[in-house]
Design an enzyme around this catalytic site. Structure first.
Site, mmCIF file in Angstrom:
data_model
loop_
_atom_site.group_PDB
_atom_site.id
_atom_site.type_symbol
_atom_site.label_atom_id
_atom_site.label_comp_id
_atom_site.label_asym_id
_atom_site.label_seq_id
_atom_site.Cartn_x
_atom_site.Cartn_y
_atom_site.Cartn_z
ATOM 1 N N CYS A 104 0.641 -1.372 -0.075
ATOM 2 C CA CYS A 104 -0.003 -0.140 -0.195
ATOM 3 C C CYS A 104 0.882 1.397 -0.201
ATOM 4 C CB CYS A 104 -1.127 0.184 1.396
ATOM 5 S SG CYS A 104 -2.046 -1.249 1.107
ATOM 6 N N HIS A 266 -4.008 6.985 1.493
ATOM 7 C CA HIS A 266 -4.294 5.678 0.836
ATOM 8 C C HIS A 266 -5.637 5.380 1.280
ATOM 9 C CE1 HIS A 266 -4.139 1.432 0.095
ATOM 10 N NE2 HIS A 266 -4.083 1.185 1.212
ATOM 11 N N ASN A 296 -10.041 -0.605 -2.416
ATOM 12 C CA ASN A 296 -8.723 -0.416 -1.891
ATOM 13 C C ASN A 296 -7.658 -1.157 -2.997
ATOM 14 O OD1 ASN A 296 -6.154 -0.925 -0.896
ATOM 15 N ND2 ASN A 296 -6.627 -1.345 1.246
HETATM 16 C C1 LIG Z 1 -11.836 -5.684 7.367
HETATM 17 C C2 LIG Z 1 -12.565 -4.794 8.127
HETATM 18 C C3 LIG Z 1 -13.447 -4.027 7.533
HETATM 19 C C4 LIG Z 1 -13.466 -5.762 9.241
HETATM 20 O O1 LIG Z 1 -14.161 -4.845 10.160
HETATM 21 P P1 LIG Z 1 -14.045 -5.010 11.519
HETATM 22 O O2 LIG Z 1 -15.206 -4.122 12.279
HETATM 23 O O3 LIG Z 1 -12.803 -5.083 12.206
HETATM 24 O O4 LIG Z 1 -14.748 -6.378 11.742
HETATM 25 P P2 LIG Z 1 -14.234 -7.868 12.454
HETATM 26 O O5 LIG Z 1 -12.841 -8.388 11.448
HETATM 27 O O6 LIG Z 1 -14.112 -7.660 13.710
HETATM 28 O O7 LIG Z 1 -15.539 -8.946 12.114
HETATM 29 C C5 LIG Z 1 -16.684 -8.493 12.551
HETATM 30 C C6 LIG Z 1 -17.742 -9.586 12.066
HETATM 31 O O8 LIG Z 1 -18.243 -9.290 10.544
HETATM 32 C C7 LIG Z 1 -17.861 -10.245 9.903
HETATM 33 N N1 LIG Z 1 -17.649 -10.186 8.456
HETATM 34 C C8 LIG Z 1 -16.327 -10.176 8.375
HETATM 35 N N2 LIG Z 1 -16.347 -9.725 6.850
HETATM 36 C C9 LIG Z 1 -17.486 -9.694 6.512
HETATM 37 C C10 LIG Z 1 -18.305 -9.355 5.099
HETATM 38 N N3 LIG Z 1 -17.588 -8.721 4.054
HETATM 39 N N4 LIG Z 1 -19.585 -9.435 5.150
HETATM 40 C C11 LIG Z 1 -20.365 -9.533 6.436
HETATM 41 N N5 LIG Z 1 -19.447 -9.826 7.564
HETATM 42 C C12 LIG Z 1 -18.325 -10.040 7.374
HETATM 43 C C13 LIG Z 1 -16.882 -11.314 10.642
HETATM 44 O O9 LIG Z 1 -16.930 -12.602 10.466
HETATM 45 C C14 LIG Z 1 -17.331 -11.020 11.987
HETATM 46 O O10 LIG Z 1 -18.443 -11.828 12.557
HETATM 47 P P3 LIG Z 1 -18.571 -12.395 13.996
HETATM 48 O O11 LIG Z 1 -18.560 -11.079 14.876
HETATM 49 O O12 LIG Z 1 -19.857 -13.045 13.993
HETATM 50 O O13 LIG Z 1 -17.150 -13.083 14.252
HETATM 51 C C15 LIG Z 1 -11.595 -3.676 9.056
HETATM 52 O O14 LIG Z 1 -11.134 -4.613 10.218
HETATM 53 C C16 LIG Z 1 -10.717 -3.063 8.297
HETATM 54 O O15 LIG Z 1 -11.098 -2.265 7.328
HETATM 55 N N6 LIG Z 1 -9.596 -3.347 8.725
HETATM 56 C C17 LIG Z 1 -8.333 -2.592 8.237
HETATM 57 C C18 LIG Z 1 -8.271 -3.310 6.839
HETATM 58 C C19 LIG Z 1 -7.253 -2.652 5.755
HETATM 59 O O16 LIG Z 1 -7.532 -1.334 5.890
HETATM 60 N N7 LIG Z 1 -6.475 -3.323 5.159
HETATM 61 C C20 LIG Z 1 -5.851 -2.649 4.077
HETATM 62 C C21 LIG Z 1 -4.934 -2.197 4.748
HETATM 63 S S1 LIG Z 1 -3.947 -1.533 3.462
#
Ligand SMILES: CC(C)(COP(=O)(O)OP(=O)(O)OC[C@H]1O[C@@H](n2cnc3c(N)ncnc32)[C@H](O)[C@@H]1OP(=O)(O)O)[C@@H](O)C(=O)NCCC(=O)NCCS
Length: 339
Positions: A104, A266, A296
């Site tokens: 990234c 980013h 992204n």
């Molecule tokens: C990935 C991201 C969106 C997940 O959001 P979050 O609020 O942290 O969610 P979690 O990973 O804690 O998951 C919460 C729940 O949603 C669920 N979930 C994950 N992806 C899902 C999707 N696409 N659709 C529906 N539910 C989803 C999980 O299984 C989890 O379910 P559970 O509570 O029953 O176990 C978030 O963590 C994020 O954006 N992180 C940064 C990632 C990033 O920027 N990456 C690139 C960096 S360059």
């Protein structure tokens, strides 16, 4: 910038996995993204399309380019890198072509490299390309939904030349890394790591002293060939490191956040950008986001957003532009530009 024509909406993903438009928009801000078309788009060809536009806008011909820097985590080939493929397609001279692997933050790392070459006088027309094709290698099942809903395909490119006026150009770039949590956002297979860093000492390669196909049936059977992301861990680190590296750039240049005309963060997640905006005390008009349309796009996200902001008249001569990124590695970086 160049993005493939194939628009994938959140509801399209709902057809192949257990997810919803509401979940994706609420957690990430993403409404749709572009996916490459097989047998047509590759990381290199999309980068070439962006490069052609950049060269036209800069009034530069392919034969004038004296160095290529290509940033990607999704190269066409394991080797050689995409830089030489760009050189071939654009019929460029036998110039140097450097591929970099900074995910990234790849575009800002590339910008920093180009800046040093220009400042030392070594090169005068550098083509910097950042391009990604994520959609060919993501897990579009419910198992992979936390990763696959986030990423999109696309490319950005820039031509860098020496500044005419001493006030213009790149004021400074700031690069950082911390490899302690390298695997938290990674795609380790296929790879040459031979299981050296894994807890389970079973190399993801044939069980023999040397040689053989390095993608094993076991890896394929387990589908252990997809990117992995600990989303919450990435989120927590990004919201600390991005403001930190922006402040570092501002302090170095004796500037403050009120001097920033536009911040191009980013496009990892809209919530990360909003948090950075809040921490930096920036107004809405000082931050440009387009993750809603493109998801992204990793290394390509900063140049795609920069290009759109410029096309919309949000960046004019003399404006202070700040670029900042955080991603896999972890690596993070910032740059301040006087446009
Ligand atoms: C990935 C991201 C969106 C997940 O959001 P979050 O609020 O942290 O969610 P979690 O990973 O804690 O998951 C919460 C729940 O949603 C669920 N979930 C994950 N992806 C899902 C999707 N696409 N659709 C529906 N539910 C989803 C999980 O299984 C989890 O379910 P559970 O509570 O029953 O176990 C978030 O963590 C994020 O954006 N992180 C940064 C990632 C990033 O920027 N990456 C690139 C960096 S360059």
């Amino acid at each position: 910038m160049y993005v493939p024509e194939n628009v994938i909406k959140n509801d399209d993903l709902k057809k192949v996995m257990d997810t919803s438009d509401e979940w994706i928009q609420e957690r990430t801000g993403i409404k749709e993204r572009r996916f490459a078309t097989r047998y047509k788009d590759t990381t290199t060809t999309m980068g070439v399309e962006a490069a052609k536009i950049a060269m036209e806008r800069a009034g530069t011909k392919a034969e004038d380019i004296d160095f290529i820097i290509f940033a990607t985590l999704s190269p066409d080939y394991f080797f050689p890198g995409c830089g030489v493929l760009v050189q071939r397609i654009l019929h460029m001279k036998e110039i140097g072509a450097l591929d970099i692997r900074n995910q990234c933050s790849g575009f800002i790392y590339g910008l920093s490299i180009a800046d040093q070459y220009i400042k030392t006088g070594m090169y005068k027309n550098i083509l910097l390309v950042a391009s990604e094709t994520h959609s060919y290698a993501l897990d579009f099942s419910t198992r992979g939904r936390n990763v696959s809903v986030i990423f999109g395909d696309g490319a950005g490119a820039m031509i860098l030349q020496p500044a005419i006026d001493g006030e213009e150009g790149i004021l400074s770039t700031h690069l950082h890394s911390d490899g302690n949590e390298a695997e938290l956002l990674s795609m380790v297979n296929p790879g040459f790591h031979a299981g050296r860093f894994a807890e389970e000492k079973k190399p993801p390669m044939p069980d023999k002293p040397y040689g053989g196909l390095f993608i094993t049936e076991d890896l394929v059977a387990k589908e252990d060939l997809y990117p992995y992301m600990d989303g919450p861990a990435v989120f927590k680190k990004a919201v600390v490191k991005m403001p930190e590296v922006i402040n570092e750039a501002l302090e170095k240049n004796h500037l403050s956040s009120s001097d920033i005309k536009i911040l191009i963060p980013h496009q990892a997640n809209l919530r990360i950008s909003q948090y950075v905006q809040y921490k930096m005390n920036l107004r809405d008009d000082q931050v440009y986001n387009n993750i809603q349309k493109f998801g992204n796009t990793t290394a390509a996200s900063v140049p795609i957003a920069l290009c759109e902001a410029w096309e919309q008249g949000k960046i004019n001569d003399g404006d202070l532009v700040c670029l900042a990124a955080f991603g896999s590695g972890f690596t993070w970086a910032s740059a301040l530009l006087r446009w």
